[in-house]
Design an enzyme around this catalytic site. Structure first.
Site, mmCIF file in Angstrom:
data_model
loop_
_atom_site.group_PDB
_atom_site.id
_atom_site.type_symbol
_atom_site.label_atom_id
_atom_site.label_comp_id
_atom_site.label_asym_id
_atom_site.label_seq_id
_atom_site.Cartn_x
_atom_site.Cartn_y
_atom_site.Cartn_z
ATOM 1 N N TYR A 137 0.883 -1.241 0.002
ATOM 2 C CA TYR A 137 -0.008 0.191 0.150
ATOM 3 C C TYR A 137 0.886 1.342 -0.031
ATOM 4 O O TYR A 137 0.454 2.320 -0.518
ATOM 5 C CB TYR A 137 -0.817 0.096 1.207
ATOM 6 C CG TYR A 137 -1.948 -0.842 1.231
ATOM 7 C CD1 TYR A 137 -2.090 -2.051 0.950
ATOM 8 C CD2 TYR A 137 -3.270 -0.190 1.099
ATOM 9 C CE1 TYR A 137 -3.437 -2.872 1.019
ATOM 10 C CE2 TYR A 137 -4.746 -0.801 1.052
ATOM 11 C CZ TYR A 137 -4.557 -2.163 0.740
ATOM 12 O OH TYR A 137 -5.580 -2.890 1.023
ATOM 13 N N LYS A 179 3.067 -15.436 2.761
ATOM 14 C CA LYS A 179 3.407 -16.132 1.563
ATOM 15 C C LYS A 179 4.908 -16.454 1.542
ATOM 16 O O LYS A 179 5.614 -16.017 0.465
ATOM 17 C CB LYS A 179 2.729 -15.363 0.363
ATOM 18 C CG LYS A 179 2.863 -15.992 -0.865
ATOM 19 C CD LYS A 179 1.952 -17.112 -1.184
ATOM 20 C CE LYS A 179 1.858 -17.795 -2.569
ATOM 21 N NZ LYS A 179 1.206 -19.132 -2.570
ATOM 22 N N ASP A 212 -3.044 -18.643 0.903
ATOM 23 C CA ASP A 212 -3.900 -19.223 0.055
ATOM 24 C C ASP A 212 -4.832 -20.504 0.959
ATOM 25 O O ASP A 212 -5.782 -20.407 0.864
ATOM 26 C CB ASP A 212 -3.274 -19.891 -1.204
ATOM 27 C CG ASP A 212 -1.941 -20.567 -1.067
ATOM 28 O OD1 ASP A 212 -1.650 -20.528 0.129
ATOM 29 O OD2 ASP A 212 -1.550 -21.125 -1.967
ATOM 30 N N ASP A 236 -6.427 -6.921 4.078
ATOM 31 C CA ASP A 236 -7.540 -6.359 3.509
ATOM 32 C C ASP A 236 -8.610 -7.519 2.810
ATOM 33 O O ASP A 236 -9.609 -7.484 3.120
ATOM 34 C CB ASP A 236 -6.985 -5.610 2.409
ATOM 35 C CG ASP A 236 -8.095 -4.827 1.604
ATOM 36 O OD1 ASP A 236 -9.081 -4.449 2.311
ATOM 37 O OD2 ASP A 236 -8.034 -4.948 0.487
ATOM 38 N N ASP A 240 -12.593 -9.367 4.301
ATOM 39 C CA ASP A 240 -13.809 -9.303 3.598
ATOM 40 C C ASP A 240 -14.288 -10.590 3.547
ATOM 41 O O ASP A 240 -15.635 -10.857 3.637
ATOM 42 C CB ASP A 240 -13.759 -8.680 2.214
ATOM 43 C CG ASP A 240 -13.849 -6.815 2.066
ATOM 44 O OD1 ASP A 240 -13.622 -6.348 3.117
ATOM 45 O OD2 ASP A 240 -14.401 -6.701 1.113
#
Ligand code: NAD
Ligand code: IPM
Ligand code: MN
Length: 342
Positions: A137, A179, A212, A236, A240
């Protein structure tokens, strides 16, 4: 003296749910509210999504309550044009609000409102701890001819401070999501989280999980998680996804915190919902949940925070359902129902 709160309605459904939150706040105590512009509303008035003046007003407040920013009116691919989201990112970075807490606790009344089966989600009570001022970001970005780039960078210090927040929030277990099989930033993340754990929080269990797999486990075995510690972009996306455990994105609140003497920023996880803005159908419960987090983390008013959360649960128990939860209640109906329970 009444606590001074800066309110930032923003765009889309923002002003609708913020007005509802102000009514709820009024039922809980005496507050000095100062309403300011942010996002698209600020672009329209001042040509920028966050003015210095508003940032300063926020800095000198006791807490900041934000609804949502953004919308199609300001969507553009012109890199020189201002974007509403810059207002939110500017607040987070400007106040160094590095710790974003997103609690996911399905209300018992909504266990059958989720698209996921009750037996999967029952008993879920997890906290996403999202790093909020680093990573992709805020890295270098740009475009050169037919190539664009967004760099992701983290320092050891940035990982240490968010890891401490996660471990301190955990009763028994932290799952750190990264990751590390592909990304160097994730390997630095994993190494640093492991060291903070060993040196400072050896009694808390630590598990590392690849993002994942975490995305899959979050919907197949949500009870596996107590605290999820992760970097900005993964947090983020995963939050959701986690919202659906509660039945709707319209249910999830958040708190963004920095150093002890910095005011926190409290806002729903969802956005400005342009598709339903102006229809009076927005679910204000994530906004009310954010008010509760503000009372708890920002203003040390735990009993008022708990009272508001109970009032929301009670209203849902009594059958309150906005359209996102499969019902027909309006924002106004939902606000009255919660005020009545209060
Ligand atoms: P969104 O969260 O605004 O909406 C996604 C879907 O969820 C929509 O169908 C919407 O109607 C629904 N929804 C969201 N909140 C709801 C609520 N309270 N009640 C009922 N339904 C609700 O995400 P999006 O559509 O991808 O983004 C719209 C705009 O919001 C974009 O400009 C985006 O940048 C911005 N955004 C802002 C924030 C923020 O201010 N914190 C967060 C996310 C997105
Ligand atoms: C959120 C939002 C923001 C983010 C956007 C609006 C910049 O999606 O708070 O989750 O990506 O952090
Ligand atoms: Mn988001």
């Amino acid at each position: 003296m009444a606590a001074r709160i800066v309110t930032l309605p923003g765009d889309g459904i923002g002003p609708e749910i913020l007005a509802a939150a102000v009514r709820v706040l009024g039922a809980l105590g005496d507050f000095e509210l100062e309403e300011r512009l942010v996002g698209g509303a600020s672009i329209d008035a001042h040509g920028t999504a966050l003015t210095e003046e508003v940032l300063e007003a926020c800095r000198s407040s006791e807490a900041i309550l934000l609804a949502a920013v953004g919308g199609p009116k300001w969507d553009t691919v012109d890199p020189a044009a201002p974007r509403p989201e810059q207002g939110l990112l500017g607040l987070r970075k400007g106040l160094e609000l590095f710790a974003n807490l997103r609690p996911v606790r399905p209300s018992p009344a909504l266990l059958d409102a989720s698209p996921l089966k009750r037996d999967r989600i029952e008993g879920t009570d997890l906290l996403v701890v999202r790093e909020l001022t680093g990573g992709i970001y805020f890295g270098d970005s740009g475009r050169e001819g037919d190539r664009a780039h967004d760099d992701c960078a983290y320092t050891v210090g940035e990982v240490e401070r968010i890891a401490r927040v996660a471990f301190a929030s955990a009763r028994s277990k932290v799952v750190s999501v990264d990751k590390a099989n592909v990304l160097e930033t994730s390997r630095l993340w994993r190494e640093t989280v492991s060291r903070v754990h060993a040196e400072e929080f050896p009694l808390v269990q630590l598990e590392h999980m690849l993002v994942d797999n975490a995305a899959m486990q979050l919907v197949s075995a949500p009870r596996h998680f107590e605290v999820i510690l992760t970097e900005n972009l993964f947090g983020d996306i995963l939050s959701d996804e986690a919202a659906m455990l509660t039945g709707s994105l319209g249910m999830l609140p958040s708190a963004s915190l920095g150093d002890e003497d910095t005011p926190g920023l409290f806002e729903p996880v969802h956005g400005s919902a342009p598709d339903i803005a102006g229809t009076g159908r927005a679910n204000p419960l994530a906004m009310f949940g954010s008010v509760a987090l503000m009372l708890r983390h920002g203003l040390a008013m735990e009993s008022e925070a708990a009272a508001l959360e109970s009032a929301v649960d009670e209203a849902l128990e009594a059958g309150l359902r906005t359209p996102d939860l499969g019902g027909e209640a309006t924002t106004e109906d939902a606000t009255r129902a919660v005020l009545a329970s209060l």
